[in-house]
Enzyme design. Structure first.
Site, PDB file in Angstrom:
ATOM      1  N   PRO A  32      26.921  35.503  35.794  1.00 58.29           N
ATOM      2  CA  PRO A  32      28.340  35.849  35.722  1.00 58.29           C
ATOM      3  C   PRO A  32      29.189  34.588  35.645  1.00 58.29           C
ATOM      4  O   PRO A  32      28.842  33.551  36.234  1.00 58.29           O
ATOM      5  CB  PRO A  32      28.592  36.620  37.016  1.00 58.29           C
ATOM      6  CG  PRO A  32      27.489  36.221  37.925  1.00 58.29           C
ATOM      7  CD  PRO A  32      26.306  35.894  37.064  1.00 58.29           C
ATOM      8  N   LYS A  33      30.274  34.669  34.892  1.00 61.90           N
ATOM      9  CA  LYS A  33      31.191  33.530  34.757  1.00 61.90           C
ATOM     10  C   LYS A  33      32.384  33.744  35.673  1.00 61.90           C
ATOM     11  O   LYS A  33      33.153  34.690  35.502  1.00 61.90           O
ATOM     12  CB  LYS A  33      31.667  33.377  33.314  1.00 61.90           C
ATOM     13  CG  LYS A  33      32.546  32.156  33.093  1.00 61.90           C
ATOM     14  CD  LYS A  33      33.038  32.070  31.672  1.00 61.90           C
ATOM     15  CE  LYS A  33      33.789  30.740  31.452  1.00 61.90           C
ATOM     16  NZ  LYS A  33      34.891  30.543  32.410  1.00 61.90           N
ATOM     17  N   PHE A  34      32.542  32.850  36.652  1.00 64.47           N
ATOM     18  CA  PHE A  34      33.618  32.971  37.625  1.00 64.47           C
ATOM     19  C   PHE A  34      34.831  32.155  37.182  1.00 64.47           C
ATOM     20  O   PHE A  34      34.701  31.104  36.550  1.00 64.47           O
ATOM     21  CB  PHE A  34      33.139  32.501  39.000  1.00 64.47           C
ATOM     22  CG  PHE A  34      32.108  33.395  39.611  1.00 64.47           C
ATOM     23  CD1 PHE A  34      32.486  34.459  40.419  1.00 64.47           C
ATOM     24  CD2 PHE A  34      30.752  33.202  39.361  1.00 64.47           C
ATOM     25  CE1 PHE A  34      31.536  35.302  40.975  1.00 64.47           C
ATOM     26  CE2 PHE A  34      29.797  34.028  39.915  1.00 64.47           C
ATOM     27  CZ  PHE A  34      30.184  35.090  40.719  1.00 64.47           C
ATOM     28  N   GLU A 184      35.153  36.511  34.903  1.00 65.79           N
ATOM     29  CA  GLU A 184      35.655  36.526  33.529  1.00 65.79           C
ATOM     30  C   GLU A 184      34.677  37.082  32.510  1.00 65.79           C
ATOM     31  O   GLU A 184      35.092  37.599  31.479  1.00 65.79           O
ATOM     32  CB  GLU A 184      35.997  35.101  33.087  1.00 65.79           C
ATOM     33  CG  GLU A 184      37.160  34.477  33.790  1.00 65.79           C
ATOM     34  CD  GLU A 184      37.495  33.133  33.185  1.00 65.79           C
ATOM     35  OE1 GLU A 184      38.652  32.925  32.837  1.00 65.79           O
ATOM     36  OE2 GLU A 184      36.583  32.297  33.034  1.00 65.79           O
ATOM     37  N   GLY A 185      33.391  36.912  32.759  1.00 61.22           N
ATOM     38  CA  GLY A 185      32.431  37.287  31.737  1.00 61.22           C
ATOM     39  C   GLY A 185      31.027  36.848  32.105  1.00 61.22           C
ATOM     40  O   GLY A 185      30.647  36.865  33.279  1.00 61.22           O
TER      41      GLY A 185
END
Length: 338
Positions: A32-34, A184-185
């Protein structure tokens, strides 16, 4: 040689979707993109040495995060971690709170650390026990990172970034986890990739929403607009800035040039200074326009204080919609709803 700051972090290039498994060496690793501050953490090589926290651009910011510096006593010496600094505040990840922490002075840093504690989400190990790992494949570095958390029983403020090799699971993160503010993604890395500082060898996929706003100003000229500055009216009828677009394509610029009219005296944004980027001191040269054109755009989830931090992508002019149909500034919690 041991790594010392500044160290260039490895970067990612944007993709529209999760790629095929064979796209990167060794298969895919997905995280996961934080939405936080990218940072490299350096523990001292000798007892009593300083703990250093380096930003993506090479600045040292450990003085703003005394809680992380104190917690680094749990970590072994001569360790270098790559990760994301985030702040959990009021039941959510808050970029605004993180900004306050990063801008804190010596007098307020300790107080903010108590009221808005920071967390470090580790997703890579670049050095352990003084041994560089950047030439090792990601799979090896990930194993070192996982063993670090196990061997030292690490807990908050240290967090091990989730990782999967299952694209279906990552797709579920993209669809469901990104509904949580601060995620975010998805980041995509190759299990066989070395850590190449400065290169965009990774991929990132951001969740995007579709929303609408009013065009309040442009850069360039009315004949050839380059960037749209977007706003929404608040419940007092004031036009409030909510974002800016990426540079327009020629066809979109031509369509808009036929619709935009110069803003006259008394425009809500007359004399307003627009930053070239979130937090940037550089100002844009903007021309106000009559706020009667509605733009539809695609935006990521980096939404704070009623505005999108990152540039949005212009999609089309909504000729079937009036400004009265656009959500009010701050009307809802969902960015797509204001």
């Amino acid at each position: 040689m041991m790594l010392r700051p500044p160290v260039e972090p490895m970067l990612a290039q944007a993709r529209e979707g999760i790629p095929a498994p064979g796209t990167l060496p060794g298969g895919l690793a997905l995280e996961p993109k934080f939405d936080g501050y990218r940072a490299l953490l350096f523990t001292p090589s000798e007892p009593g040495g300083p703990v250093l926290l380096q930003t993506r651009r090479g600045s040292l910011i450990q003085q703003h995060f005394p809680d992380l510096v104190a917690a680094a006593a749990q970590l072994p010496q001569a360790l270098v971690l790559d990760g994301e600094v985030v702040v959990w505040h009021e039941e959510r990840l808050s970029f605004e709170a993180l900004q306050r922490r990063a801008a804190s002075g010596a007098r307020t840093a300790e107080a903010l650390a108590r009221s808005m504690p920071a967390h470090f989400i580790a997703f890579d190990a670049l050095q352990k026990d003084g041994q560089e790992l950047v030439r090792e494949p990601y799979a090896r570095r990930r194993a070192v990172l996982e063993s670090l958390f196990t061997e030292h029983s690490l807990g908050p403020p240290w967090t091990l970034c989730p990782m999967t090799t299952d694209p279906a699971a990552a797709q579920q993160w993209l669809e469901e986890w990104t509904e949580v503010r601060g995620i975010e993604g998805v980041m995509i890395k190759g299990l066989g990739q070395r850590y190449a500082g400065g290169s965009r060898g990774w991929f990132k996929v951001k969740r995007r929403t579709t929303a609408e706003a009013v065009v309040g100003a442009v850069t360039g000229s009315l004949a050839r607009p380059q960037v749209l500055l977007l706003g929404r009216f608040d419940d007092h009828g004031r036009l409030r800035p909510v974002g800016r677009t990426t540079p327009l394509r020629p066809a979109a610029a031509a369509e808009l040039s036929a619709l935009l009219r110069p803003g006259g005296p008394g425009h809500a944004w007359e004399g307003v200074r627009f930053s070239a980027a979130w937090g940037s001191p550089r100002a844009l040269e903007a021309l106000t326009v009559v706020p009667d054109v509605v733009a539809e755009f695609h935006a990521d989830t980096a939404f704070e204080r009623g505005a999108w931090r990152h540039p949005v992508r212009f999609a089309r002019v909504r000729l079937d919609t009036t400004v009265d149909d656009v959500p009010l500034f701050g009307a809802g919690q969902d960015p797509a709803e204001g």
